[in-house]
Design an enzyme around this catalytic site. Structure first.
Site, PDB file in Angstrom:
ATOM      1  N   PHE A   1       0.825  -1.219   0.000  1.00 20.61           N
ATOM      2  CA  PHE A   1       0.000   0.000   0.000  1.00 20.61           C
ATOM      3  C   PHE A   1       0.858   1.268   0.000  1.00 20.61           C
ATOM      4  O   PHE A   1       0.531   2.235   0.671  1.00 20.61           O
ATOM      5  CB  PHE A   1      -0.955   0.026   1.208  1.00 20.61           C
ATOM      6  CG  PHE A   1      -1.560  -1.302   1.567  1.00 20.61           C
ATOM      7  CD1 PHE A   1      -2.322  -2.009   0.657  1.00 20.61           C
ATOM      8  CD2 PHE A   1      -1.366  -1.850   2.821  1.00 20.61           C
ATOM      9  CE1 PHE A   1      -2.887  -3.235   0.989  1.00 20.61           C
ATOM     10  CE2 PHE A   1      -1.919  -3.071   3.168  1.00 20.61           C
ATOM     11  CZ  PHE A   1      -2.681  -3.770   2.244  1.00 20.61           C
ATOM     12  N   HIS A   2       1.933   1.294  -0.798  1.00 16.32           N
ATOM     13  CA  HIS A   2       2.864   2.416  -0.784  1.00 16.32           C
ATOM     14  C   HIS A   2       3.080   3.012  -2.169  1.00 16.32           C
ATOM     15  O   HIS A   2       4.217   3.193  -2.608  1.00 16.32           O
ATOM     16  CB  HIS A   2       4.215   1.958  -0.225  1.00 16.32           C
ATOM     17  CG  HIS A   2       4.190   1.536   1.203  1.00 16.32           C
ATOM     18  ND1 HIS A   2       5.215   0.796   1.777  1.00 16.32           N
ATOM     19  CD2 HIS A   2       3.281   1.754   2.186  1.00 16.32           C
ATOM     20  CE1 HIS A   2       4.927   0.573   3.061  1.00 16.32           C
ATOM     21  NE2 HIS A   2       3.764   1.139   3.330  1.00 16.32           N
ATOM     22  N   PRO A   3       2.046   3.372  -2.924  1.00 14.27           N
ATOM     23  CA  PRO A   3       2.272   3.894  -4.284  1.00 14.27           C
ATOM     24  C   PRO A   3       2.881   5.297  -4.281  1.00 14.27           C
ATOM     25  O   PRO A   3       2.479   6.165  -3.502  1.00 14.27           O
ATOM     26  CB  PRO A   3       0.869   3.902  -4.885  1.00 14.27           C
ATOM     27  CG  PRO A   3      -0.045   4.070  -3.712  1.00 14.27           C
ATOM     28  CD  PRO A   3       0.606   3.295  -2.598  1.00 14.27           C
TER      29      PRO A   3
END
Length: 502
Positions: free
Chosen positions: A438-440
């Site tokens: 969840f780190h775009p």
């Protein structure tokens, strides 16, 4: 139509910082537009409940396109949809990453954005205690603290890391730290502290600050090549907010490029293919999407597991798969629940390749703003990332086999010890063992590269009156959870904006 000096689109981590800092000047009028509500579900504040927020009204509910590197799997891609954005639904881990990972930005064309340039702004975000004040802040809004009290199984795993050669890092947020530590969490008095809690809510009574929630941006407004405002919907009513000075996009690595393309900023052929008039041909909009792949190895417990009191992730370690690397490329952590097992009974060891080579994109599926974009993080599309994840999985197994884990260790449930051949483990990672952390970041990268979307003052190339300030401007991903870096980027951007406009 209402008029303000600054219109900020997106009330997440960056937007909360910008709205707060820009409205400190009493003569500057600021509008913050947030698509989600002012508050999420009650459990949003409960540190241990963060995983249950995925799929709620506080989440945009995105999913990816089929991932080639994951054997065609489509995976959920949660993003925060409330004041505070993803800082309102994340796991609250406060990790900057290694100096060399940020210094890489300069080599990628973002001159003046090395670690030492960003350090004062990292410090400005924080209120820490008992840390080195040369590198950690003491009077900022965010209050990261090591997880306490620690879970007894986490204490055992901490010792297991040490047994396997991880040095103890007193502060993993020091510029060149490496090893194992107690996770710093943005938790205050037992409750989540989101960016909105820290930066925004204490100042909602400012007369020059207007915060509008449940207001969904539809497009940017242009007069010639100058961005003059934002069209948005609230309660089904179309509205326009005019910006006399600047519009600032802080909708995140998915939302910001999506809104830009809907508004005619992006790859010209792609926009025309959706019937959108081109305002500026910017091939880099939506490109360069980078994300950390995440894997979890699940274990049954050899004894009863007490209920975790923190965020379930109290121990974290970083290391290098090759000593010659410039900075750690693997993060491992202990989780005191086993989400994939019945009732969550057991524990997990998580692992991530924090310097991924894979890149993806955000592209339009429709010119209709209500249609989500196509999100392709390209997870494990580069074979080097698969090899790093395989090495990290083997590290996780090795840590679990260390003597301090003896009282807690049950059976390896996933992937299971029957999978011990490297080829079969690679298949496991592609078929079901890897997902997103969840780190775009990176979809509106700053700098001088051909695909740069903004300059190093975060102003969008080819137009006036428009800036992007969020994770999308990062040329490459920090070697850690990005939220502290987003806050620092926003602090620096606010200073730049005030210096330009007084």
């Amino acid at each position: 139509m209402n008029t303000y000096d600054f219109v900020v689109v997106g009330g997440g981590s960056a937007g909360s910082v910008l709205a707060s800092r820009l409205s400190e000047h009493p003569d500057a009028t600021v509008l913050l537009i947030e698509a989600g509500p002012a508050h999420g579900p009650e459990r949003t504040t409960v540190p241990a409940a963060w995983r249950s927020l995925v799929g709620t009204d506080a989440d945009w509910g995105h999913s990816t396109v089929p991932q080639t590197g994951l054997n065609g799997r489509t995976i959920a891609y949660p993003r925060g949809r409330l004041l505070g954005g993803s800082s309102g639904i994340n796991a609250m881990m406060h990790l900057r990453g290694h100096r060399a990972a940020i210094d890489l930005w300069e080599k990628e064309g973002a001159e003046g954005w090395g670690f030492d340039d960003l350090l004062p702004y990292y410090r400005r975000t924080e209120h820490t205690e008992g840390r080195d004040t040369a590198v950690r802040g003491t009077d900022g809004p965010m209050r990261p603290r090591p997880a306490a009290p620690p879970h007894p199984a986490a204490q055992a795993c901490f010792e297991a890391f040490r047994t396997r050669g991880f040095p103890v890092a007193d502060d993993l947020n020091a510029p060149e730290a490496e090893g194992v530590t107690w996770t710093e969490l943005t938790v205050v008095d037992g409750a989540r502290q989101s960016a909105a809690d820290a930066y925004l809510r204490p100042f909602l009574d400012r007369g020059n600050l207007t915060v509008v929630t449940e207001a969904v941006a539809q497009s940017l407004v242009f007069s010639g090549n100058r961005c003059t405002g934002v069209r948005y919907l609230r309660d089904g009513v179309p509205l326009i907010a005019r910006a006399d000075v600047e519009v600032i996009l802080s909708a995140g690595a998915v939302g910001s490029p999506h809104l830009m393309m809907l508004s005619g900023l992006g790859p010209a052929a792609h926009l025309r293919g959706h019937g959108i008039d081109v305002v500026a041909d910017l091939p880099g909009v939506g490109a360069n999407l980078s994300d950390h792949p995440l894997g979890l190895a699940f274990f049954s417990a050899g004894r009863d597991m007490p209920t975790g009191q923190n965020n379930h992730i109290e121990v974290v370690g970083v290391t290098r798969t090759d000593p010659s690397l410039a900075y750690p490329d693997v993060q491992l952590f202990f989780m005191d629940v086993a989400l994939a097992l019945p009732g969550g009974q057991g524990y997990a060891l998580g692992f991530s390749a924090t310097a991924p080579h894979s890149r993806g994109s955000v592209t339009l599926l429709s010119a209709d703003p209500s249609v989500a974009p196509a999100i392709d993080p390209g997870l494990l599309s580069d074979e080097r990332d698969l090899e790093t994840m395989l090495t990290a999985l083997l590290m996780a197994r090795d840590i679990n086999s260390a003597a301090p884990m003896d009282p807690w260790r049950g059976q390896e449930a996933i992937p299971g010890r029957s999978l011990d051949d490297p080829g079969r483990l690679r298949t496991f990672l592609r078929e079901r063992g890897a997902t997103t952390y969840f780190h775009p970041v990176g979809t509106c990268r700053m700098g001088s590269a051909e695909t740069a979307v903004t300059d190093t003052r975060l102003r969008v190339h080819g137009v006036e009156g428009l800036r992007v300030v969020d994770a999308s401007v990062m040329p490459s991903i920090p070697a850690a959870n990005p939220n502290p870096t987003v806050l620092a980027v926003a602090e620096r951007a606010a200073e730049m904006i005030r210096a330009q406009h007084g």
